[in-house]
Design a protein around this motif. Structure first.
Motif, PDB file in Angstrom:
ATOM      1  N   UNK A 250      36.160  32.742 -16.247  1.00  0.00           N
ATOM      2  CA  UNK A 250      37.555  31.904 -16.637  1.00  0.00           C
ATOM      3  C   UNK A 250      38.577  33.029 -16.444  1.00  0.00           C
ATOM      4  N   UNK A 251      38.315  34.253 -17.258  1.00  0.00           N
ATOM      5  CA  UNK A 251      39.291  35.175 -17.125  1.00  0.00           C
ATOM      6  C   UNK A 251      39.540  35.959 -15.565  1.00  0.00           C
ATOM      7  N   UNK A 252      38.402  35.893 -14.765  1.00  0.00           N
ATOM      8  CA  UNK A 252      38.594  36.527 -13.592  1.00  0.00           C
ATOM      9  C   UNK A 252      39.326  35.535 -12.547  1.00  0.00           C
ATOM     10  N   UNK A 253      39.165  34.301 -12.790  1.00  0.00           N
ATOM     11  CA  UNK A 253      39.893  33.426 -11.981  1.00  0.00           C
ATOM     12  C   UNK A 253      41.299  33.136 -12.617  1.00  0.00           C
ATOM     13  N   UNK A 254      41.508  33.401 -13.633  1.00  0.00           N
ATOM     14  CA  UNK A 254      42.684  33.191 -14.177  1.00  0.00           C
ATOM     15  C   UNK A 254      42.990  31.641 -14.496  1.00  0.00           C
ATOM     16  N   UNK A 255      42.287  30.894 -14.861  1.00  0.00           N
ATOM     17  CA  UNK A 255      41.970  29.459 -15.111  1.00  0.00           C
ATOM     18  C   UNK A 255      42.183  29.022 -16.465  1.00  0.00           C
ATOM     19  N   UNK A 256      42.078  29.637 -17.665  1.00  0.00           N
ATOM     20  CA  UNK A 256      42.362  29.161 -18.756  1.00  0.00           C
ATOM     21  C   UNK A 256      43.850  28.945 -19.099  1.00  0.00           C
ATOM     22  N   UNK A 257      44.091  27.808 -19.513  1.00  0.00           N
ATOM     23  CA  UNK A 257      45.576  27.385 -19.723  1.00  0.00           C
ATOM     24  C   UNK A 257      46.336  26.994 -18.529  1.00  0.00           C
ATOM     25  N   UNK A 258      46.270  27.743 -17.462  1.00  0.00           N
ATOM     26  CA  UNK A 258      47.109  27.072 -16.261  1.00  0.00           C
ATOM     27  C   UNK A 258      46.441  25.936 -15.647  1.00  0.00           C
ATOM     28  N   UNK A 259      45.340  25.837 -15.599  1.00  0.00           N
ATOM     29  CA  UNK A 259      44.426  24.609 -15.224  1.00  0.00           C
ATOM     30  C   UNK A 259      44.708  23.252 -15.997  1.00  0.00           C
ATOM     31  N   UNK A 260      44.945  23.429 -17.345  1.00  0.00           N
ATOM     32  CA  UNK A 260      45.223  22.178 -18.147  1.00  0.00           C
ATOM     33  C   UNK A 260      46.576  21.920 -17.640  1.00  0.00           C
ATOM     34  N   UNK A 261      47.392  22.593 -17.679  1.00  0.00           N
ATOM     35  CA  UNK A 261      48.594  21.927 -17.448  1.00  0.00           C
ATOM     36  C   UNK A 261      48.814  21.515 -16.133  1.00  0.00           C
ATOM     37  N   UNK A 262      48.299  22.202 -15.202  1.00  0.00           N
ATOM     38  CA  UNK A 262      48.506  21.728 -13.767  1.00  0.00           C
ATOM     39  C   UNK A 262      47.738  20.195 -13.510  1.00  0.00           C
TER      40      UNK A 262
END
Length: 92
Positions: A59-71
């Motif tokens: 998740x950290x590598x992809x930067x998924x945490x936080x941004x995906x839930x809003x998007x």
């Protein structure tokens, strides 16, 4: 290890903890193969911990945490708004 504790670790600490857990898992599997069944319950816990650590690292590598839930939550609203305007246009 709890999920909150894992999330609070830095990247280097996360890798270190994952390596330690993997080594423990290896040792327990080796002991089990020799007939020692004392740590069988810990096998499942270690596998889950390793999976959690790898998931958080990815998740950290992809930067998924936080941004995906809003998007993700914003997308369905746009689609329903478009459908509503199309339905209103068809009725007229």
């Amino acid at each position: 290890m709890e999920l909150n504790k894992i999330r609070n670790l830095s990247d280097a600490e996360l890798k270190t903890e994952a390596d330690k857990a993997a080594e423990q898992l290896f040792r327990l599997n080796f002991q089990r193969s020799l007939g020692n069944n004392e740590g069988v319950k810990k096998l499942k816990v270690l596998k889950q911990d390793i999976a959690r650590m790898k998931t958080i690292a990815r998740e950290r590598q992809l930067g998924v945490r936080g941004a995906a839930t809003v998007e993700v939550s914003a997308e369905p609203a746009k689609k329903t708004a478009k459908k509503a305007t199309k339905k209103a246009a068809k009725k007229d």
